[in-house]
Design an enzyme around this catalytic site. Structure first.
Site, short mmCIF file in Angstrom:
data_model
loop_
_atom_site.label_atom_id
_atom_site.label_comp_id
_atom_site.label_asym_id
_atom_site.label_seq_id
_atom_site.Cartn_x
_atom_site.Cartn_y
_atom_site.Cartn_z
N ALA A 63 0.86 -1.19 0.00
CA ALA A 63 0.00 0.00 0.00
C ALA A 63 0.89 1.23 0.00
O ALA A 63 2.08 1.15 0.32
CB ALA A 63 -0.87 -0.02 1.25
N GLY A 107 0.27 -4.95 0.88
CA GLY A 107 -0.98 -4.95 0.11
C GLY A 107 -0.80 -5.64 -1.24
O GLY A 107 -1.78 -6.17 -1.79
N GLU A 110 -1.25 -9.19 -0.53
CA GLU A 110 -2.66 -9.40 -0.17
C GLU A 110 -3.54 -9.44 -1.42
O GLU A 110 -4.44 -10.26 -1.55
CB GLU A 110 -3.13 -8.30 0.80
CG GLU A 110 -2.47 -8.46 2.16
CD GLU A 110 -2.77 -7.31 3.11
OE1 GLU A 110 -2.41 -6.17 2.76
OE2 GLU A 110 -3.36 -7.55 4.16
N GLU A 130 4.75 -5.35 6.97
CA GLU A 130 4.08 -4.26 7.69
C GLU A 130 4.62 -4.01 9.08
O GLU A 130 4.68 -2.87 9.54
CB GLU A 130 2.56 -4.54 7.75
CG GLU A 130 1.82 -4.34 6.45
CD GLU A 130 1.79 -5.60 5.57
OE1 GLU A 130 2.60 -6.52 5.81
OE2 GLU A 130 0.96 -5.66 4.65
C1 3H9 Z 1 0.89 -2.22 3.42
O1 3H9 Z 1 0.99 -2.69 2.33
C2 3H9 Z 1 -0.32 -2.37 4.26
C3 3H9 Z 1 -1.31 -3.30 3.66
O2 3H9 Z 1 -1.54 -4.35 4.54
C4 3H9 Z 1 -2.60 -2.63 3.25
C5 3H9 Z 1 -3.42 -2.13 4.37
C6 3H9 Z 1 -4.75 -1.53 4.00
N1 3H9 Z 1 4.62 3.39 -0.54
O3 3H9 Z 1 13.28 1.75 -1.14
P1 3H9 Z 1 13.54 2.42 -2.44
C7 3H9 Z 1 9.19 4.70 -2.43
S1 3H9 Z 1 2.14 -1.30 4.09
C8 3H9 Z 1 5.07 4.59 -0.94
O4 3H9 Z 1 14.54 3.51 -2.48
P2 3H9 Z 1 14.57 -0.05 -3.46
C9 3H9 Z 1 10.41 5.07 -1.59
O5 3H9 Z 1 10.05 5.99 -0.57
C10 3H9 Z 1 3.42 -1.34 2.89
N2 3H9 Z 1 6.31 4.78 -1.42
O6 3H9 Z 1 13.87 1.36 -3.58
C11 3H9 Z 1 11.32 5.67 -2.64
O7 3H9 Z 1 10.88 6.99 -2.88
P3 3H9 Z 1 11.94 8.14 -3.26
C12 3H9 Z 1 4.13 -2.64 2.86
C13 3H9 Z 1 7.14 3.74 -1.45
O8 3H9 Z 1 14.62 -0.60 -4.82
C14 3H9 Z 1 11.00 4.84 -3.88
O9 3H9 Z 1 9.72 4.25 -3.66
N3 3H9 Z 1 5.25 -2.56 1.98
C15 3H9 Z 1 6.74 2.46 -1.03
O10 3H9 Z 1 15.82 0.05 -2.67
C16 3H9 Z 1 12.01 3.74 -4.13
O11 3H9 Z 1 12.13 2.96 -2.96
C17 3H9 Z 1 6.47 -2.19 2.39
O12 3H9 Z 1 6.69 -1.93 3.55
C18 3H9 Z 1 5.42 2.30 -0.56
N4 3H9 Z 1 4.93 1.11 -0.17
O13 3H9 Z 1 13.57 -0.95 -2.58
C19 3H9 Z 1 7.54 -2.12 1.34
N5 3H9 Z 1 7.79 1.61 -1.17
O14 3H9 Z 1 12.61 7.67 -4.52
C20 3H9 Z 1 8.35 -0.88 1.49
C21 3H9 Z 1 8.79 2.34 -1.67
O15 3H9 Z 1 11.10 9.35 -3.39
N6 3H9 Z 1 9.29 -0.70 0.42
N7 3H9 Z 1 8.41 3.61 -1.85
O16 3H9 Z 1 12.89 8.21 -2.08
C22 3H9 Z 1 10.46 -1.38 0.35
O17 3H9 Z 1 10.76 -2.25 1.14
C23 3H9 Z 1 11.43 -0.98 -0.73
O18 3H9 Z 1 11.06 0.28 -1.18
C24 3H9 Z 1 11.46 -1.94 -1.95
C25 3H9 Z 1 12.31 -1.29 -3.07
C26 3H9 Z 1 12.12 -3.26 -1.51
C27 3H9 Z 1 10.09 -2.21 -2.47
#
Ligand code: 3H9
Length: 708
Positions: A63, A107, A110, A130
């Site tokens: 999400a 999400g 999910e 999460e």
């Molecule tokens: C969830 O899903 C809850 C659900 O249960 C639904 C409930 C209703 N959202 O990390 P990076 C941005 S909670 C918004 O540098 P990488 C990040 O800020 C979510 N933005 O790249 C960055 O922005 P900027 C569960 C996001 O290749 C850019 O994308 N999911 C999100 O090193 C690049 O990211 C997580 O917790 C997001 N979800 O790593 C996953 N994700 O360029 C969180 C990333 O402006 N994300 N951004 O600085 C990650 O673990 C890593 O970003 C990922 C990529 C491994 C995906």
């Protein structure tokens, strides 16, 4: 249909493509786009099966976390729930194939589990991360995952939040198949194959939900693990509770429990702090005057001066990233000792299963040794890690200046000394920078990158980029004694000593801060790092001390007795042969004797006062650092403390913590301390200003033109 979600139909197969770069976050707009696509598919009898796929480098990484932050701050009042949309997909009445690559997280997973089949390219990762944001899956993840992967696996994934490889996900039942080649082609072929078959709804698959007896053992073990390994965190326990509901209640009821727990977690201070830390880690990579386009230098070979604990650890960091290292010492015996310690560290990691033997062998081959500065002539970067003393460091840098190629980066691992003075020993101050690794360098994630007055933007950009490659969190800091981390840590540890001088026991001080969430108490940390390190630095800098301010003295006295901490078997605590600490009555009586000689009145000190004095002193020094521009933003200080000093992530770092409890409240308490205790508690001017204006550190950072 929005640009974020595209629907195409060919030969009875509908393809829904999510296209929300960079990570296809499942924002409200993406959810609306999916809902619109589903509406078109629901009413189209010609569609026999459906494929969901992500455009670009990934499926859906979760999400949109930015929306959570907005929702918590009241900017978004209500966000359309994903759950009904996932039910509609599950009830489509035609098979839905989820085609995964990159990361299917949160999400994203999910959504994938609401499909009837999941296929993935090798290398894909799936996960419910999460808890790392202080929340739990909120779109049915805790209810569908145990039905696909079994209770134990679901508990592990949701409570610990670690990603799972495609191979592991296939084995546990999260995935149905791994495919090679072009994902879309494979997904369409898969969809054709299953088009005429029944569509198995995950929410109706109860066969993996286990028996109450089996589950009781799983939940008890998971709760115990969460309490010890994720100390103080609420979300892991909430995730386990939600999965327990899946095993005891019908799907819909389980979803209601999940929703309640999700909302409670989302609105907690812990979740706000962890989301701050998530974005903060990415924010610190952004340097206003060193834009993304700044040219960088290649770093393909590295020299390290000094094969002691730091030098050896740093050599491992580079070798682990596949970069060849040449390690230099002054004599063969020192080199052999350094190399033996590196080999021992690797052997321990292999024994614990962290690395394979093959990985270790390959890394060791990348580490070579020399006694000759001349062999650094081809190095792209040299990191100096010799004893902490200005004269020696300058000697090393003048040698490096003589032998290194013109555009080599010359870095010092000093933890306190003036980078500009070190650079003055060279004829190329633009190439000199601080790379302050934290001990043990191969474990700690923080890398303070210290900018000297003349350091070029090219060198800064290269080091920031390099920190990522080394799997470190690089934070750019300014040049002052101790930079950000150690400059704040000095007053923090000094305050811990003052508390002992005033009557608190050694264990009372450490226990109070451990309970607050610090990885270790400040006195035990001193024993771990070696009390002699600070003692030596204090002796070297005695001439810089402000006169008339109270100085802590117990640690110096312990050092005079040869009690340097763990390495000598005695410091604040005494240690057995396995370095297990126990309180030392001899230290207690020495302290009482010394404090009575110094006529320091003794009193009972509460745990609350211990925490406030130690943590607020961090905040006060942090405020000075921020105002002086040594840290770019408040969040930079937080990220330093979360990754280098064991500050609890769920409190967001010292500056975020101060914002959470109120800058004014912190300021008022500091004023009280100043009156009661003495002038070392003088409030930082920035703290006073923000308190008077009712502002936060985050607001101060954003007003400066850099995001909080
Ligand atoms: C969830 O899903 C809850 C659900 O249960 C639904 C409930 C209703 N959202 O990390 P990076 C941005 S909670 C918004 O540098 P990488 C990040 O800020 C979510 N933005 O790249 C960055 O922005 P900027 C569960 C996001 O290749 C850019 O994308 N999911 C999100 O090193 C690049 O990211 C997580 O917790 C997001 N979800 O790593 C996953 N994700 O360029 C969180 C990333 O402006 N994300 N951004 O600085 C990650 O673990 C890593 O970003 C990922 C990529 C491994 C995906």
């Amino acid at each position: 249909m929005s640009d974020l979600v595209q629907l195409t139909k060919t030969d009875g197969i509908a393809v829904v493509t999510i296209n929300n770069p960079p990570v296809n976050a499942l924002s409200s707009a993406v959810a609306s786009g999916i809902a619109a696509a589903v509406a078109l598919i629901e009413n189209d009898d010609a569609v026999r099966a459906v494929v969901f796929i992500g455009a670009g480098r990934t499926f859906i990484a979760g999400a949109d976390i930015k929306e959570f932050a907005e929702r918590m701050s009241g900017k978004i009042i209500c966000r359309e729930s994903l759950k009904p949309l996932l039910l509609r997909i599950e009830d489509l009445g035609k098979p839905v194939v989820m085609a995964l690559h990159g990361t299917a997280f949160g999400g994203g997973l999910e959504l994938a589990m609401a499909g009837h089949y999941r296929i993935a390219l090798p290398g894909t990762q799936v996960g419910q991360p999460e808890v790392k944001l202080g929340i739990i899956p909120g779109a049915g993840g805790t209810q569908r995952l145990p039905r696909l992967a079994g209770v134990a696996k679901a508990v592990e994934m949701c409570a610990q939040g670690a990603p799972v490889s495609a191979e592991d996900a296939l084995k546990s039942g999260v995935l149905d198949s791994l495919v090679e080649g072009d994902l879309l082609t494979a997904a369409i072929a898969f969809a054709r194959e299953v088009a005429a078959k029944p569509a198995p709804k995950t929410r109706e698959r109860n066969e993996k939900l286990g028996t109450p007896e089996q589950n009781a053992t799983i939940f008890a073990a998971a709760r115990e693990k969460a309490r010890s390994k994720q100390r103080g965190l609420l979300a892991p326990l909430a995730a386990i509770d939600a999965i327990e509901s899946a095993t005891k209640l019908p799907f819909e009821k389980g979803c209601q429990i999940e929703e309640e727990l999700f909302t409670k977690c989302l609105f907690s201070d812990q979740s706000k702090a962890l989301i701050h830390a998530f974005f903060g880690e990415r924010e610190v990579a952004k340097i206003p005057d060193v834009p993304k386009e700044t040219p960088t230098l290649n770093v393909e070979s590295v020299g390290i001066v000094g094969a002691g604990t730091m030098g050896g650890g740093i050599a491992m960091v580079f070798a682990n990233a596949g970069i060849p290292v040449l390690l230099k010492e002054t004599d063969r015996a020192a080199l052999d000792r350094g190399l033996a310690s590196i080999q021992k560290n690797y052997a321990n990691s292999a024994k614990r299963g962290r690395f394979t033997q093959q990985f270790v062998d390959e890394r060791l081959k990348l580490i070579n040794t020399t006694l000759d500065f001349g062999e650094f002539s081809n190095a792209d970067l040299v990191v100096e890690a010799v004893f902490e003393g200005m004269t020696l460091k300058k000697e090393v840098f003048s040698q490096l200046d003589r032998v290194c190629k013109p555009n080599a980066i010359l870095a010092t691992n000093t933890s306190t000394l003036d980078i500009d003075e070190i650079a003055s020993a060279t004829s190329r101050q633009q190439s000199v920078i601080g790379l302050h690794f934290f001990s043990p360098a191969n474990v700690m994630r923080l890398l303070e990158i210290v900018r000297g007055a003349a350091t070029s933007k090219e060198v800064i950009a290269t080091c920031m980029q390099l920190s990522k490659k080394l799997n470190k969190v690089g934070v750019l800091v300014g040049n002052c004694m101790g930079f950000v981390g150690n400059r704040m840590f000095g007053p923090y540890r000094r305050e811990a000593q003052f508390l002992v001088e005033e009557g608190a026991s050694v264990t009372a001080v450490d226990d109070a801060l451990y309970e607050f969430g610090m990885a270790m108490g400040p006195l035990a940390t001193g024993d771990l790092a070696g009390l002699d390190v600070g003692w030596r630095i204090r002796k070297e800098n005695r001439h810089l001390q402000k006169t008339g301010l109270r100085q802590a003295f117990i640690e110096d006295r312990l050092c005079e007795l040869g009690r340097f901490g763990q390495k000598t078997g005695a410091g604040w605590y005494k240690y057995n042969e396995n370095r297990k600490p126990s309180p030392d009555p001899q230290v207690s009586s020495l302290i009482r004797q010394w404090t009575s000689e110094a006529r320091i009145p003794q009193r009972q000190i509460s745990a609350q006062e211990i925490v406030e004095r130690c943590i607020y002193t961090l905040v006060n020094e942090g405020a000075r650092i921020l105002e002086e521009g040594i840290a770019l933003r408040a969040v930079d200080i937080d990220i330093v403390y979360l990754n280098g000093y064991g500050f609890p992530a769920y409190r967001g770092g010292p500056m975020w913590y101060a914002d959470t409890i109120g800058v004014k409240k912190v300021y008022d308490r500091i004023c009280e301390f100043q009156q009661r205790l003495g002038n070392w508690w003088e409030p930082a001017p920035l703290l006073q200003r923000l308190a008077e204006q009712g502002k936060t550190f985050a607001e101060f950072s954003s007003r400066r033109g850099v995001a909080a």
